[in-house]
Design an enzyme around this catalytic site. Structure first.
Site, PDB file in Angstrom:
ATOM      1  N   ASP A 155     -12.458  30.133   6.929  1.00 43.23           N
ATOM      2  CA  ASP A 155     -13.089  30.573   5.687  1.00 43.23           C
ATOM      3  C   ASP A 155     -14.488  31.157   5.860  1.00 43.23           C
ATOM      4  O   ASP A 155     -14.791  32.260   5.402  1.00 43.23           O
ATOM      5  CB  ASP A 155     -13.124  29.409   4.686  1.00 43.23           C
ATOM      6  CG  ASP A 155     -13.765  28.145   5.270  1.00 43.23           C
ATOM      7  OD1 ASP A 155     -13.739  27.975   6.501  1.00 43.23           O
ATOM      8  OD2 ASP A 155     -14.278  27.322   4.487  1.00 43.23           O
ATOM      9  N   GLU A 159     -16.634  23.172  -2.501  1.00 47.07           N
ATOM     10  CA  GLU A 159     -16.192  24.566  -2.606  1.00 47.07           C
ATOM     11  C   GLU A 159     -15.810  24.995  -4.016  1.00 47.07           C
ATOM     12  O   GLU A 159     -16.163  26.094  -4.466  1.00 47.07           O
ATOM     13  CB  GLU A 159     -15.033  24.810  -1.641  1.00 47.07           C
ATOM     14  CG  GLU A 159     -15.430  24.961  -0.190  1.00 47.07           C
ATOM     15  CD  GLU A 159     -15.816  23.648   0.477  1.00 47.07           C
ATOM     16  OE1 GLU A 159     -16.458  23.678   1.556  1.00 47.07           O
ATOM     17  OE2 GLU A 159     -15.479  22.571  -0.066  1.00 47.07           O
ATOM     18  N   GLU A 184      -6.984  17.715   0.027  1.00 46.33           N
ATOM     19  CA  GLU A 184      -7.335  18.552   1.173  1.00 46.33           C
ATOM     20  C   GLU A 184      -6.311  19.658   1.403  1.00 46.33           C
ATOM     21  O   GLU A 184      -6.665  20.755   1.811  1.00 46.33           O
ATOM     22  CB  GLU A 184      -7.467  17.676   2.426  1.00 46.33           C
ATOM     23  CG  GLU A 184      -8.060  18.378   3.628  1.00 46.33           C
ATOM     24  CD  GLU A 184      -9.557  18.642   3.491  1.00 46.33           C
ATOM     25  OE1 GLU A 184     -10.150  19.147   4.456  1.00 46.33           O
ATOM     26  OE2 GLU A 184     -10.132  18.348   2.422  1.00 46.33           O
ATOM     27  N   GLU A 191     -21.226  22.377  13.004  1.00 41.57           N
ATOM     28  CA  GLU A 191     -21.768  21.419  12.042  1.00 41.57           C
ATOM     29  C   GLU A 191     -23.276  21.265  12.204  1.00 41.57           C
ATOM     30  O   GLU A 191     -24.014  21.198  11.214  1.00 41.57           O
ATOM     31  CB  GLU A 191     -21.075  20.061  12.196  1.00 41.57           C
ATOM     32  CG  GLU A 191     -19.603  20.055  11.829  1.00 41.57           C
ATOM     33  CD  GLU A 191     -19.351  20.180  10.328  1.00 41.57           C
ATOM     34  OE1 GLU A 191     -20.328  20.277   9.564  1.00 41.57           O
ATOM     35  OE2 GLU A 191     -18.178  20.188   9.929  1.00 41.57           O
TER      36      GLU A 191
END
Length: 621
Positions: A343, A470, A451, A196
């Site tokens: 991903d 996304e 989610e 992050e």
């Protein structure tokens, strides 16, 4: 015969001509840009109604299936039986006036969130948009859900820097750079996740530094009195992240570091367990920092992490698990898919190829994607096959057991909605179109993207939506690749739904439950840095990034604008060690095929196949 029915139903020669020109442009673009890495530069429509499925706009009367399996037995002739002209016309056009209106609407949405953060939350990390207050790192170190991202370093302001430049606010960009330079310090006793901190903070500092020193002043963001303050902060942060590598017995980093004390091994920090994306989504930011500073260490550690992960693939499938033990380099979870925790590893393989002109990364991506298509994909092999009928399952990428290829579960998660954008970059536009249709159908079901969604049960499984970017990101990529007005309609639907369900008096709140639309008091930094950035660019056709900058920039996984580095500048310190490529996948050839002419119309799929996807997710009765 199907084509004749289509032409007859369309009925408007002007519309047909415009789409012929549209996809001729796409075809030529694909020929000239085999891997479509230029596609992130150009963008922008009218609202259908998110409460109703797209296929319901057709003037047909198809009886509702009485059994789930009936969805795959209805013949497509049913869907071409009556007046389609109004529907095709609706999605075939998005007036310039509407585009400008949506651009200003999204701009207002951005400032509603940004100004609220600056008024109620700065210098804390995030905005609480319901209570109109700020939040920083939690004193409870075990609360890694909060502390992985929040480090008491004005996260939202840092993360949003290049968005200010993208929307053309030079004055606020200069002000924000000055604030960050004066206020932010990384000498804090906080534990943050390397992943992050890298994508949200390091990436944004580097992006803003590049824009602030850009001699071409692409966004008019070059700052006269700027003295590399952001680059200095980036070097300081990266130095504090490096202990995650140096303290590890393997080339793989520990997931968390204390910014003041290095790696700590409190049980609550779960230091021995990292994930595929956590260790494999560092190469763009670390590689760029090497390029800007001349210090090879950053690219070396990130590249070595990719090599280590590659060596851990399972023999049977040639794929990766989800989480692994850093100390032993062994997998903890056999789940293999394209969603959370996995991903962006694949995303950074294709983007590293683009950014560094390194064919090895492309070869690794091609081999991975080939194995994914073999083991994770089910349904039609060609999504837009001209022979596709209702009985053929739509293409879906499943979560599998990486040890043997068996399906592990029936859900897809919201981060998998980034897949279409990644496939556009690779050139598989056809697959991108169909995967986008699946996730957008789920969005239509709820007016948001849960989610996790269970395809077998056709219902939400994890119900929250933190305004993730996304799906919007993939919508933007597909519009840039196809220029189909349909994706502008999608953008308008998404923007209106966010305004309807997430807006508060001082920001945008996470949806706690997509079914009830109850809210949670948190606005993640990516709402401003990604979600609203991609929405804005979708409608801003004249943005500088769409004018003459093709091939010069790409977006990181956090939506930060990073420069594509010319190969001649990469050897000034060393030649990177080769990655372990399989020569069978090393041949470079065009991957972008033109979309079959039968499907070059104002919906992404023929109506009978669109109906099939909508039924799969429960949007149809």
């Amino acid at each position: 015969m199907q084509m004749l029915r289509f032409e007859k139903a369309l009925g408007v020669a002007m519309v047909l001509t415009s789409f012929s020109q549209l996809f001729t442009s796409l075809f030529l673009y694909c020929v000239n840009n085999p891997h479509l890495y230029d596609v992130i530069y150009k963008g922008a429509i009218h609202r259908a109604t998110s409460a109703a499925p797209l296929s319901s706009h057709f003037k047909h009367h198809v009886p509702a299936p009485t059994d789930y399996r009936d969805v795959f037995t209805v013949e497509e002739d049913t869907f071409y039986s009556s007046n389609l002209s109004s529907l095709y016309s609706e999605f075939a056009y998005f007036p310039m006036s509407e585009r400008l209106k949506m651009k200003e609407q999204v701009r207002e949405m951005f400032y509603h969130g940004y100004n609220s953060y600056m008024k109620y939350a700065f210098p804390q990390d995030e905005l609480n948009p319901i209570n109109c207050s700020g939040r920083g790192a939690d004193d409870d170190r075990a609360n890694i859900n909060i502390n992985d991202a929040l480090g008491n370093y004005s996260l939202t302001l840092i993360d949003v820097l290049d968005t200010l430049a993208v929307i053309g606010d030079r004055e606020e960009f200069a002000k924000a750079v000055k604030l960050v330079s004066e206020v932010v310090s990384f000498d804090t006793d906080t534990n943050v996740q390397v992943f992050e901190a890298n994508i949200r903070v390091l990436g944004s500092l580097l992006s803003a530094h590049v824009l602030a020193t850009d001699e071409s002043s692409l966004f008019g963001a070059k700052l006269e009195n700027y003295d590399n303050e952001l680059l200095d902060l980036a070097k300081d942060l990266a130095a504090r992240l490096l202990p995650a590598f140096y303290s590890s017995p393997s080339p793989l980093p520990y997931p968390r570091v204390n910014l003041r004390h290095g790696v700590q091994f409190e049980k609550c920090l779960q230091q021995e367990r990292n994930c595929l994306a956590g260790a494999g989504t560092l190469i763009l930011e670390f590689g760029l920092l090497t390029h800007l500073t001349g210090d090879p260490v950053y690219e070396i550690v990130a590249r070595n992490a990719v090599k280590a992960l590659w060596s851990m693939r399972f023999n049977h499938t040639g794929l990766f698990g989800d989480t692994f033990n850093v100390n032993t380099q062994s997998w903890d979870s056999p789940l293999s898919g394209l969603g959370a925790g996995m991903d962006s590893f694949y995303e950074y393989l294709i983007k590293a190829y683009i950014m560094f002109h390194d064919e090895d990364y492309l070869t690794l991506f091609k081999e991975s994607y080939e194995n994914i298509r073999i083991y994770n994909k089910e349904g039609r092999q060609r999504c837009l096959s001209t022979s596709a009928r209702m009985k053929d399952l739509p293409p879906i990428f499943r979560n599998i057991d990486v040890r043997n290829g068996d399906v592990l579960n029936n859900w897809v998660d919201s981060l998998q909605a980034a897949l279409p954008g990644m496939l556009v970059l690779f050139g598989d536009v056809e697959e991108a179109i169909c995967q986008h249709a699946l996730h957008f159908a789920i969005w239509q079901r709820y007016g948001a993207l849960p989610e996790r969604f269970n395809l077998a049960l056709a219902r939400s499984e994890l119900h929250f939506y933190p305004i993730r970017p996304e799906l919007i990101e993939s919508t933007y990529y597909l519009y840039r690749a196809t220029k189909s007005p349909f994706y502008l309609h999608v953008g308008r639907i998404i923007a209106d739904d966010i305004n309807a369900h997430c807006r508060t008096s001082c920001g945008y709140a996470t949806i706690k439950d997509v079914k009830s639309k109850t809210l949670e008091d948190r606005m993640e930094s990516f709402v401003l840095s990604e979600t609203l950035k991609y929405l804005y660019l979708l409608f801003d056709e004249d943005n500088p990034i769409h004018k003459g900058s093709a091939g010069k920039y790409l977006f990181s996984t956090e939506g930060h604008i990073l420069p594509v580095i010319h190969p001649s500048t990469l050897d000034f310190w060393m030649t990177p060690t080769p990655l372990p490529v399989d020569q069978r996948f090393a041949e470079t050839k065009p991957t972008c095929d033109s979309v079959p002419f039968q499907f070059q119309h104002s919906l992404p799929l023929p109506p009978h196949l669109l109906y099939q996807i909508e039924s799969l997710v429960g949007l149809r009765p």
